[in-house]
Design a protein around this motif. Sequence first.
Motif, short mmCIF file in Angstrom:
data_model
loop_
_atom_site.label_atom_id
_atom_site.label_comp_id
_atom_site.label_asym_id
_atom_site.label_seq_id
_atom_site.Cartn_x
_atom_site.Cartn_y
_atom_site.Cartn_z
N VAL A 104 15.53 12.17 -4.03
CA VAL A 104 15.05 12.12 -2.64
C VAL A 104 16.15 12.69 -1.75
CG1 VAL A 104 14.31 10.58 -0.78
CG2 VAL A 104 13.69 10.06 -3.14
N THR A 105 15.75 13.55 -0.79
CA THR A 105 16.71 14.08 0.17
C THR A 105 16.54 13.36 1.49
OG1 THR A 105 16.77 16.25 -0.85
CG2 THR A 105 17.42 16.14 1.47
N VAL A 106 17.66 12.87 2.05
CA VAL A 106 17.67 12.19 3.34
C VAL A 106 18.71 12.89 4.21
CG1 VAL A 106 17.98 10.00 4.55
CG2 VAL A 106 17.15 10.00 2.20
N VAL A 107 18.26 13.42 5.36
CA VAL A 107 19.17 14.10 6.29
C VAL A 107 18.96 13.53 7.68
CG1 VAL A 107 19.79 16.31 7.35
CG2 VAL A 107 19.09 16.23 4.95
N PRO A 108 20.02 13.04 8.34
CA PRO A 108 21.38 12.87 7.84
C PRO A 108 21.40 11.81 6.74
CG PRO A 108 21.16 11.84 10.01
CD PRO A 108 19.87 12.55 9.72
N ALA A 109 22.59 11.60 6.18
CA ALA A 109 22.73 10.68 5.05
C ALA A 109 22.18 9.30 5.38
CB ALA A 109 24.21 10.57 4.66
N LEU A 110 21.70 8.63 4.36
CA LEU A 110 21.10 7.30 4.49
C LEU A 110 22.11 6.31 5.08
CD1 LEU A 110 18.45 5.79 3.77
CD2 LEU A 110 19.51 5.21 1.59
N GLU A 111 21.72 5.63 6.15
CA GLU A 111 22.60 4.64 6.77
C GLU A 111 22.73 3.43 5.86
OE1 GLU A 111 21.53 3.63 10.79
OE2 GLU A 111 21.12 5.71 11.30
N LYS A 112 23.84 2.72 5.99
CA LYS A 112 24.12 1.57 5.12
C LYS A 112 23.06 0.48 5.23
CE LYS A 112 29.05 2.16 4.77
NZ LYS A 112 30.37 1.56 4.89
N VAL A 113 22.43 0.33 6.38
CA VAL A 113 21.45 -0.75 6.56
C VAL A 113 20.06 -0.38 6.04
CG1 VAL A 113 22.64 -1.76 8.53
CG2 VAL A 113 20.89 0.00 8.91
N HIS A 114 19.87 0.87 5.62
CA HIS A 114 18.57 1.30 5.13
C HIS A 114 18.58 1.44 3.62
CE1 HIS A 114 17.93 3.14 9.36
NE2 HIS A 114 17.58 1.87 9.32
N ARG A 115 17.41 1.22 3.03
CA ARG A 115 17.23 1.30 1.58
C ARG A 115 16.02 2.19 1.29
NH1 ARG A 115 21.54 -0.53 1.91
NH2 ARG A 115 22.32 -2.57 1.37
N VAL A 116 15.97 2.70 0.07
CA VAL A 116 14.85 3.53 -0.37
C VAL A 116 14.25 2.87 -1.60
CG1 VAL A 116 14.14 5.79 -1.25
CG2 VAL A 116 15.89 5.64 0.52
N ARG A 117 12.92 2.81 -1.63
CA ARG A 117 12.26 2.33 -2.85
C ARG A 117 11.24 3.38 -3.27
NH1 ARG A 117 8.69 -2.75 -0.68
NH2 ARG A 117 7.23 -1.54 0.58
N LEU A 118 10.98 3.42 -4.55
CA LEU A 118 10.10 4.42 -5.12
C LEU A 118 8.76 3.80 -5.47
CD1 LEU A 118 10.00 7.40 -5.98
CD2 LEU A 118 10.71 6.65 -8.25
N MET A 119 7.70 4.51 -5.12
CA MET A 119 6.34 4.07 -5.41
C MET A 119 5.73 5.02 -6.45
SD MET A 119 6.11 1.63 -3.13
CE MET A 119 4.39 1.24 -2.88
N LEU A 120 5.03 4.44 -7.42
CA LEU A 120 4.30 5.22 -8.42
C LEU A 120 2.85 4.79 -8.35
CD1 LEU A 120 4.28 7.17 -10.89
CD2 LEU A 120 4.65 5.16 -12.32
N ASP A 121 1.98 5.70 -8.01
CA ASP A 121 0.55 5.43 -7.88
C ASP A 121 0.28 4.26 -6.92
OD1 ASP A 121 0.02 7.50 -9.67
OD2 ASP A 121 0.14 6.17 -11.41
N GLY A 122 1.03 4.22 -5.82
CA GLY A 122 0.79 3.21 -4.78
C GLY A 122 1.40 1.85 -5.06
N ARG A 123 2.11 1.69 -6.19
CA ARG A 123 2.76 0.42 -6.53
C ARG A 123 4.26 0.61 -6.59
NH1 ARG A 123 -1.45 0.91 -9.98
NH2 ARG A 123 -0.11 1.43 -11.74
N VAL A 124 5.00 -0.43 -6.25
CA VAL A 124 6.46 -0.34 -6.28
C VAL A 124 6.91 -0.11 -7.71
CG1 VAL A 124 8.61 -1.58 -5.87
CG2 VAL A 124 6.72 -1.83 -4.26
#
Length: 191
Positions: A104-124
């Motif tokens: 995943v590309t995040v611009v600007p860089a991901l802030e420390k208070v934010h997180r990324v989660r991945l979904m596959l077919d609408g489920r975590v």
Amino acid sequence: MRKKGAGIAALLLLAGAWGAQAATVYRTVDEQGQVHFSDHPLPGGNPVSVPAPGVVPAVPKGMATPSASVQQDAASAYRRFVIDSPANESTIPPGYAGDIQVSVTVVPALEKVHRVRLMLDGRVSQSALHATVFMVSGVERGEHTLQAEMLDRQGNVLRRTPPVTVFVHRARVNRRAGQGPVGGVSGVNTP
């Protein structure tokens, strides 16, 4: 250790009652070495000084969670939030055994208070992490949709990437020569 844990639990329980009733707490050790707490003195009991329970003031209602405009500002601070790999409508070959590395590309860089989660077919598929590379293992054969979500500190979704469709090919085990067709249907899994 068990005695100590039970004693601490009893002390906390009595401390809660003490806060409600402002009573004195007494500590007694019996012949077996077990510690007991009581709200009335027992033979050989000693008064225990229990500090007043800490109180955290309530946060005013308007301050409890960031407003929608604050969350929107945080989300709009990112100029780019996309899944770069795999590319949309790409094929995952059988040699990968259904394992997909997602970048995943995040611009600007991901802030420390934010997180990324991945979904596959609408489920975590992957828990929220402060990361931009994920591995999804053992994805079944067929068409699947990947999407990443950016979450704030409270777990609210700030942004979603555009969905990416992938086609997973998995190796198939063929039937041995001479076994004949599966279920009597010619042309299916025949050598």
